[in-house]
Motif scaffolding. Structure first.
Motif, PDB file in Angstrom:
ATOM      1  N   CYS A 145      -2.202 -10.705   1.040  1.00  0.00           N
ATOM      2  CA  CYS A 145      -2.113  -9.451   1.813  1.00  0.00           C
ATOM      3  C   CYS A 145      -1.440  -8.353   1.004  1.00  0.00           C
ATOM      4  O   CYS A 145      -1.859  -7.187   1.049  1.00  0.00           O
ATOM      5  N   VAL A 146      -0.417  -8.721   0.254  1.00  0.00           N
ATOM      6  CA  VAL A 146       0.254  -7.746  -0.618  1.00  0.00           C
ATOM      7  C   VAL A 146      -0.717  -7.259  -1.689  1.00  0.00           C
ATOM      8  O   VAL A 146      -0.814  -6.050  -1.957  1.00  0.00           O
ATOM      9  N   LEU A 147      -1.465  -8.178  -2.291  1.00  0.00           N
ATOM     10  CA  LEU A 147      -2.450  -7.814  -3.311  1.00  0.00           C
ATOM     11  C   LEU A 147      -3.520  -6.895  -2.736  1.00  0.00           C
ATOM     12  O   LEU A 147      -3.886  -5.884  -3.362  1.00  0.00           O
ATOM     13  N   ALA A 148      -4.010  -7.207  -1.552  1.00  0.00           N
ATOM     14  CA  ALA A 148      -5.037  -6.368  -0.927  1.00  0.00           C
ATOM     15  C   ALA A 148      -4.512  -4.968  -0.672  1.00  0.00           C
ATOM     16  O   ALA A 148      -5.207  -3.977  -0.942  1.00  0.00           O
ATOM     17  N   ALA A 149      -3.290  -4.860  -0.177  1.00  0.00           N
ATOM     18  CA  ALA A 149      -2.714  -3.546   0.119  1.00  0.00           C
ATOM     19  C   ALA A 149      -2.425  -2.746  -1.144  1.00  0.00           C
ATOM     20  O   ALA A 149      -2.520  -1.514  -1.135  1.00  0.00           O
ATOM     21  N   ALA A 150      -2.100  -3.414  -2.220  1.00  0.00           N
ATOM     22  CA  ALA A 150      -1.750  -2.719  -3.460  1.00  0.00           C
ATOM     23  C   ALA A 150      -2.956  -2.319  -4.295  1.00  0.00           C
ATOM     24  O   ALA A 150      -2.869  -1.388  -5.103  1.00  0.00           O
ATOM     25  N   THR A 151      -4.073  -2.978  -4.113  1.00  0.00           N
ATOM     26  CA  THR A 151      -5.232  -2.745  -4.976  1.00  0.00           C
ATOM     27  C   THR A 151      -5.826  -1.334  -4.872  1.00  0.00           C
ATOM     28  O   THR A 151      -6.042  -0.694  -5.902  1.00  0.00           O
ATOM     29  N   PRO A 152      -6.113  -0.816  -3.682  1.00  0.00           N
ATOM     30  CA  PRO A 152      -6.745   0.518  -3.637  1.00  0.00           C
ATOM     31  C   PRO A 152      -5.918   1.632  -4.295  1.00  0.00           C
ATOM     32  O   PRO A 152      -6.473   2.396  -5.104  1.00  0.00           O
ATOM     33  N   PRO A 153      -4.623   1.730  -4.016  1.00  0.00           N
ATOM     34  CA  PRO A 153      -3.870   2.788  -4.707  1.00  0.00           C
ATOM     35  C   PRO A 153      -3.817   2.569  -6.222  1.00  0.00           C
ATOM     36  O   PRO A 153      -3.863   3.523  -6.993  1.00  0.00           O
ATOM     37  N   ALA A 154      -3.747   1.317  -6.634  1.00  0.00           N
ATOM     38  CA  ALA A 154      -3.654   1.021  -8.066  1.00  0.00           C
ATOM     39  C   ALA A 154      -4.954   1.314  -8.806  1.00  0.00           C
ATOM     40  O   ALA A 154      -4.931   1.585 -10.013  1.00  0.00           O
ATOM     41  N   THR A 155      -6.077   1.271  -8.098  1.00  0.00           N
ATOM     42  CA  THR A 155      -7.369   1.491  -8.749  1.00  0.00           C
ATOM     43  C   THR A 155      -7.930   2.885  -8.504  1.00  0.00           C
ATOM     44  O   THR A 155      -9.037   3.193  -8.940  1.00  0.00           O
ATOM     45  N   GLY A 156      -7.189   3.722  -7.788  1.00  0.00           N
ATOM     46  CA  GLY A 156      -7.640   5.080  -7.542  1.00  0.00           C
ATOM     47  C   GLY A 156      -8.828   5.167  -6.598  1.00  0.00           C
ATOM     48  O   GLY A 156      -9.675   6.046  -6.747  1.00  0.00           O
ATOM     49  N   ALA A 157      -8.889   4.289  -5.629  1.00  0.00           N
ATOM     50  CA  ALA A 157      -9.999   4.264  -4.675  1.00  0.00           C
ATOM     51  C   ALA A 157      -9.955   5.489  -3.766  1.00  0.00           C
ATOM     52  O   ALA A 157      -8.942   6.194  -3.700  1.00  0.00           O
ATOM     53  N   SER A 158     -11.032   5.695  -3.051  1.00  0.00           N
ATOM     54  CA  SER A 158     -11.127   6.849  -2.149  1.00  0.00           C
ATOM     55  C   SER A 158     -10.027   6.809  -1.092  1.00  0.00           C
ATOM     56  O   SER A 158      -9.479   5.745  -0.778  1.00  0.00           O
ATOM     57  N   THR A 159      -9.751   7.965  -0.542  1.00  0.00           N
ATOM     58  CA  THR A 159      -8.700   8.085   0.469  1.00  0.00           C
ATOM     59  C   THR A 159      -9.015   7.253   1.706  1.00  0.00           C
ATOM     60  O   THR A 159      -8.133   6.585   2.248  1.00  0.00           O
ATOM     61  N   ALA A 160     -10.268   7.272   2.146  1.00  0.00           N
ATOM     62  CA  ALA A 160     -10.653   6.517   3.338  1.00  0.00           C
ATOM     63  C   ALA A 160     -10.464   5.012   3.123  1.00  0.00           C
ATOM     64  O   ALA A 160      -9.911   4.314   3.970  1.00  0.00           O
ATOM     65  N   PHE A 161     -10.920   4.530   1.978  1.00  0.00           N
ATOM     66  CA  PHE A 161     -10.783   3.106   1.670  1.00  0.00           C
ATOM     67  C   PHE A 161      -9.314   2.729   1.525  1.00  0.00           C
ATOM     68  O   PHE A 161      -8.866   1.713   2.065  1.00  0.00           O
TER      69      PHE A 161
END
Length: 120
Positions: A21-37
Motif C-alpha cells: 500500500c505504501v508502494l502504491a501510494a508513493a509510485t504516482p508522485p515519484a513517476t510524475g503521473a497525471s494529477t487525476a491518477f
C-alpha cells in the motif's frame, strides 16, 4: 504456537500487504503521473494503509486476523491492479502501481483466507 502468536509467514504476509500500500501510494508522485491518477491512487493508498495497518495491529495484538481489514486491503490491491488501465499514465506508473497491487492482493488474500480457515 499459541493463539496469541501468529505464524511468521502470516505476519510477513500482513507486513507485505502494508508495504505494498505504501508502494502504491508513493509510485504516482515519484513517476510524475497525471494529477487525476495521482489523486486517486494516493487517496486509495492511504486508505489501504489504514486497513492494512489495522489488520497488522490486531494480528500482532490478538494473534488473529481481522477479516474485515484483510478483506478491504485485498479490495484495494485489486483496485491497484486495474486502476492504471483506466488512465493513460505511462509505463513506470502503471507497472509500479500494478506490481504493488499484485503484492497486496496476493498477500492480503492469503491473510483473509487464513482468517476464514482459522489458522495458517
Amino acid at each position: 504456537m499459541t493463539e496469541s502468536e501468529p505464524s511468521r509467514f502470516l505476519s510477513a504476509a500482513a507486513v507485505i500487504a502494508l508495504l505494498g500500500c505504501v508502494l502504491a501510494a508513493a509510485t504516482p508522485p515519484a513517476t510524475g503521473a497525471s494529477t487525476a491518477f495521482t489523486g486517486s491512487i494516493v487517496t486509495s493508498g492511504v486508505l489501504g494503509i489504514v486497513f492494512a495497518a489495522r489488520n497488522l495491529q490486531l494480528l500482532s495484538g490478538r494473534g488473529r486476523v481481522s477479516l474485515p481489514a484483510a478483506t478491504l486491503t485485498l479490495i484495494f490491491g485489486v483496485w491497484f491492479m486495474f486502476a492504471p488501465l483506466l488512465y493513460d499514465v505511462g509505463f513506470l506508473a502503471t507497472g509500479g502501481v500494478q506490481l504493488a497491487g499484485t503484492l497486496i492482493a496476493t498477500f492480503a488474500a492469503y491473510v483473509a483466507v487464513a482468517g476464514l480457515a482459522g489458522g495458517e
